[in-house]
Design an enzyme around this catalytic site. Structure first.
Site, PDB file in Angstrom:
ATOM      1  N   ARG A   1      -9.246   0.509   9.401  1.00  0.00           N
ATOM      2  CA  ARG A   1      -9.006  -0.696   9.923  1.00  0.00           C
ATOM      3  C   ARG A   1      -9.915  -1.465  10.512  1.00  0.00           C
ATOM      4  O   ARG A   1      -9.704  -2.585  10.897  1.00  0.00           O
ATOM      5  CB  ARG A   1      -7.741  -0.725  10.586  1.00  0.00           C
ATOM      6  CG  ARG A   1      -6.186  -0.965   9.878  1.00  0.00           C
ATOM      7  CD  ARG A   1      -5.057  -0.850  10.901  1.00  0.00           C
ATOM      8  NE  ARG A   1      -3.802  -1.580  10.416  1.00  0.00           N
ATOM      9  CZ  ARG A   1      -2.934  -0.928   9.679  1.00  0.00           C
ATOM     10  NH1 ARG A   1      -3.083   0.137   9.454  1.00  0.00           N
ATOM     11  NH2 ARG A   1      -1.627  -1.658   9.510  1.00  0.00           N
TER      12      ARG A   1
ATOM     13  N   ARG B   1      11.770  -1.190  10.713  1.00  0.00           N
ATOM     14  CA  ARG B   1      10.458  -1.139  11.637  1.00  0.00           C
ATOM     15  C   ARG B   1      10.759  -2.107  12.710  1.00  0.00           C
ATOM     16  O   ARG B   1      10.953  -3.075  12.511  1.00  0.00           O
ATOM     17  CB  ARG B   1       9.443  -1.065  11.080  1.00  0.00           C
ATOM     18  CG  ARG B   1       8.871   0.115  10.368  1.00  0.00           C
ATOM     19  CD  ARG B   1       7.698   0.391   9.359  1.00  0.00           C
ATOM     20  NE  ARG B   1       6.457  -0.696  10.109  1.00  0.00           N
ATOM     21  CZ  ARG B   1       5.531  -0.688   9.606  1.00  0.00           C
ATOM     22  NH1 ARG B   1       5.243  -0.107   8.273  1.00  0.00           N
ATOM     23  NH2 ARG B   1       4.557  -1.323   9.948  1.00  0.00           N
TER      24      ARG B   1
ATOM     25  N   LYS C   1       0.998  -1.130  -0.045  1.00  0.00           N
ATOM     26  CA  LYS C   1       0.061  -0.085   0.064  1.00  0.00           C
ATOM     27  C   LYS C   1       0.977   1.321   0.006  1.00  0.00           C
ATOM     28  O   LYS C   1       0.553   2.186  -0.781  1.00  0.00           O
ATOM     29  CB  LYS C   1      -0.883   0.141   1.386  1.00  0.00           C
ATOM     30  CG  LYS C   1      -1.842  -1.297   1.325  1.00  0.00           C
ATOM     31  CD  LYS C   1      -2.883  -1.139   2.514  1.00  0.00           C
ATOM     32  CE  LYS C   1      -1.983  -1.140   3.927  1.00  0.00           C
ATOM     33  NZ  LYS C   1      -1.553  -2.680   4.454  1.00  0.00           N
TER      34      LYS C   1
ATOM     35  N   ARG D   1      -0.008  -8.912  13.554  1.00  0.00           N
ATOM     36  CA  ARG D   1      -0.499  -7.910  12.661  1.00  0.00           C
ATOM     37  C   ARG D   1      -1.597  -8.539  11.622  1.00  0.00           C
ATOM     38  O   ARG D   1      -2.533  -8.096  11.307  1.00  0.00           O
ATOM     39  CB  ARG D   1       0.615  -7.214  11.976  1.00  0.00           C
ATOM     40  CG  ARG D   1       1.219  -5.906  12.654  1.00  0.00           C
ATOM     41  CD  ARG D   1       2.748  -5.691  12.566  1.00  0.00           C
ATOM     42  NE  ARG D   1       2.686  -4.996  11.162  1.00  0.00           N
ATOM     43  CZ  ARG D   1       3.894  -5.003  10.509  1.00  0.00           C
ATOM     44  NH1 ARG D   1       5.098  -5.462  10.809  1.00  0.00           N
ATOM     45  NH2 ARG D   1       4.050  -4.301   9.282  1.00  0.00           N
TER      46      ARG D   1
ATOM     47  N   ARG E   1      12.322  -6.162   4.723  1.00  0.00           N
ATOM     48  CA  ARG E   1      12.188  -4.636   4.561  1.00  0.00           C
ATOM     49  C   ARG E   1      13.020  -3.610   5.015  1.00  0.00           C
ATOM     50  O   ARG E   1      13.291  -3.843   6.456  1.00  0.00           O
ATOM     51  CB  ARG E   1      10.651  -4.399   4.729  1.00  0.00           C
ATOM     52  CG  ARG E   1      10.241  -3.129   4.654  1.00  0.00           C
ATOM     53  CD  ARG E   1       8.858  -2.923   4.428  1.00  0.00           C
ATOM     54  NE  ARG E   1       8.132  -2.984   5.839  1.00  0.00           N
ATOM     55  CZ  ARG E   1       6.666  -2.850   5.685  1.00  0.00           C
ATOM     56  NH1 ARG E   1       5.895  -2.488   4.583  1.00  0.00           N
ATOM     57  NH2 ARG E   1       6.200  -2.892   6.845  1.00  0.00           N
TER      58      ARG E   1
HETATM   59  P1  ADP Z   1       1.326  -2.202   8.049  1.00  0.00           P
HETATM   60  O1  ADP Z   1       2.772  -2.525   7.328  1.00  0.00           O
HETATM   61  O2  ADP Z   1       0.987  -3.218   9.135  1.00  0.00           O
HETATM   62  O3  ADP Z   1       0.250  -1.918   7.227  1.00  0.00           O
HETATM   63  P2  ADP Z   1       1.241   0.531   9.132  1.00  0.00           P
HETATM   64  O4  ADP Z   1       2.319   1.588   9.053  1.00  0.00           O
HETATM   65  O5  ADP Z   1       0.021   0.862   8.426  1.00  0.00           O
HETATM   66  O6  ADP Z   1       1.678  -0.848   8.722  1.00  0.00           O
HETATM   67  O7  ADP Z   1       0.740   0.682  10.805  1.00  0.00           O
HETATM   68  C1  ADP Z   1       1.651   0.157  11.726  1.00  0.00           C
HETATM   69  C2  ADP Z   1       0.872   0.088  13.025  1.00  0.00           C
HETATM   70  O8  ADP Z   1       0.172   1.282  13.207  1.00  0.00           O
HETATM   71  C3  ADP Z   1      -0.315  -0.886  13.276  1.00  0.00           C
HETATM   72  O9  ADP Z   1       0.104  -2.217  13.434  1.00  0.00           O
HETATM   73  C4  ADP Z   1      -1.006  -0.138  14.419  1.00  0.00           C
HETATM   74  O10 ADP Z   1      -0.503  -0.463  15.525  1.00  0.00           O
HETATM   75  C5  ADP Z   1      -1.069   1.045  14.148  1.00  0.00           C
HETATM   76  N1  ADP Z   1      -2.019   1.576  13.302  1.00  0.00           N
HETATM   77  C6  ADP Z   1      -1.921   2.269  11.982  1.00  0.00           C
HETATM   78  N2  ADP Z   1      -3.088   2.680  11.476  1.00  0.00           N
HETATM   79  C7  ADP Z   1      -4.025   2.127  12.333  1.00  0.00           C
HETATM   80  C8  ADP Z   1      -5.198   2.327  12.306  1.00  0.00           C
HETATM   81  N3  ADP Z   1      -6.199   2.673  11.067  1.00  0.00           N
HETATM   82  N4  ADP Z   1      -5.973   1.817  13.436  1.00  0.00           N
HETATM   83  C9  ADP Z   1      -5.302   1.247  14.339  1.00  0.00           C
HETATM   84  N5  ADP Z   1      -4.013   1.293  14.302  1.00  0.00           N
HETATM   85  C10 ADP Z   1      -3.375   1.645  13.435  1.00  0.00           C
END
Ligand code: ADP
Ligand code: ZN
Length: 220
Positions: free
Chosen positions: A87, A161, A13, A172, A126
């Site tokens: 989410r 990360r 994404k 996750r 990554r």
């Molecule tokens: P991913 O690679 O898992 O898509 P993101 O960078 O989008 O990672 O998100 C990393 C973390 O930030 C998630 O695992 C969660 O803890 C938190 N997070 C991000 N966006 C949301 C959301 N919309 N609702 C709840 N938690 C979120």
């Protein structure tokens, strides 16, 4: 044009959102990036979410909805790309209401389909450039031997990360299947969902997204 990129962690994404920002002047709203910024700059909220994020659990709806609300108030001429938000069903409802009150519409929801083995491989390999956010992969796109980012030239500033490890990734993925995947049905029922194959080359995924945007545009 406002779109949601939907898919499990590692679906690509962020990579696709960056491309849309560069080529179409859209504004990327990544709640993950916003939360990481809050954490890195040590705000009170950042400190509160840091453990939850490292474990791979979701932060509360209230926090992320608040972050998005602030951004929507400013508007974006090229439109918004929602990346990693919504989410949960509650977040999806909140987004619908926020878009309505700010006079925006949702043009498309693009589900990026990728199988779990590919996700684990992508995520555990990554790293990203601290200068510009360019994403590298130990196997498919290694960090250049001279240690300089091919995109911005910054030297030796590559980060992994805290949640890109196998243990957090399991959580996750489980969070995704339990709480986020119901959004597929939600947007399908609203007639807004299009599935694309997220497994191909980056350029092929870009092309698939362009096609979806062209159809959405002709329908608007
Ligand atoms: P991913 O690679 O898992 O898509 P993101 O960078 O989008 O990672 O998100 C990393 C973390 O930030 C998630 O695992 C969660 O803890 C938190 N997070 C991000 N966006 C949301 C959301 N919309 N609702 C709840 N938690 C979120
Ligand atoms: Zn860079």
């Amino acid at each position: 044009m406002n779109i949601i990129l939907l898919g499990p962690p590692g679906a690509g994404k962020g990579t696709q959102a960056r491309h849309l920002v560069e080529t179409r002047g859209m504004v990327q709203l990544s709640t993950g990036d916003m939360l990481r910024e809050a954490k890195d700059s040590g705000t009170e909220m950042g400190n509160r979410v840091s453990d939850v994020m490292a474990k791979g659990e979701l932060v509360t709806d209230e926090i992320v909805i608040g972050l998005i609300r602030e951004k929507l108030e400013h508007g974006a001429e090229g439109g918004f790309i929602f990346d990693g938000f919504p989410r949960t069903l509650a977040q999806a409802d909140a987004l619908g209401a926020l878009l309505e009150t700010t006079g925006n519409i949702l043009d498309a929801v693009i589900e990026m389909e990728v199988d779990d083995t590919a996700l684990v491989e992508r995520i555990t390999a990554r790293s990203t450039c601290g200068g510009c956010g360019e994403v590298y992969n130990d196997k498919t796109k290694p960090i250049p031997a001279d240690g300089r980012c091919t995109n911005c030239g910054k030297e030796n500033d590559f980060k992994r990360r805290a949640d890109d490890n196998e243990e957090s990734l399991k959580t996750r993925l489980m969070e995704y299947y339990k709480k986020t995947s119901p959004l597929i049905g939600y947007y399908y029922a609203k007639g807004q969902l299009t599935k694309i194959n997220g497994l191909g080359e980056i350029e092929n995924v870009q092309a698939a997204i362009s096609d979806v945007l062209a159809v959405a545009k002709s329908n608007s």
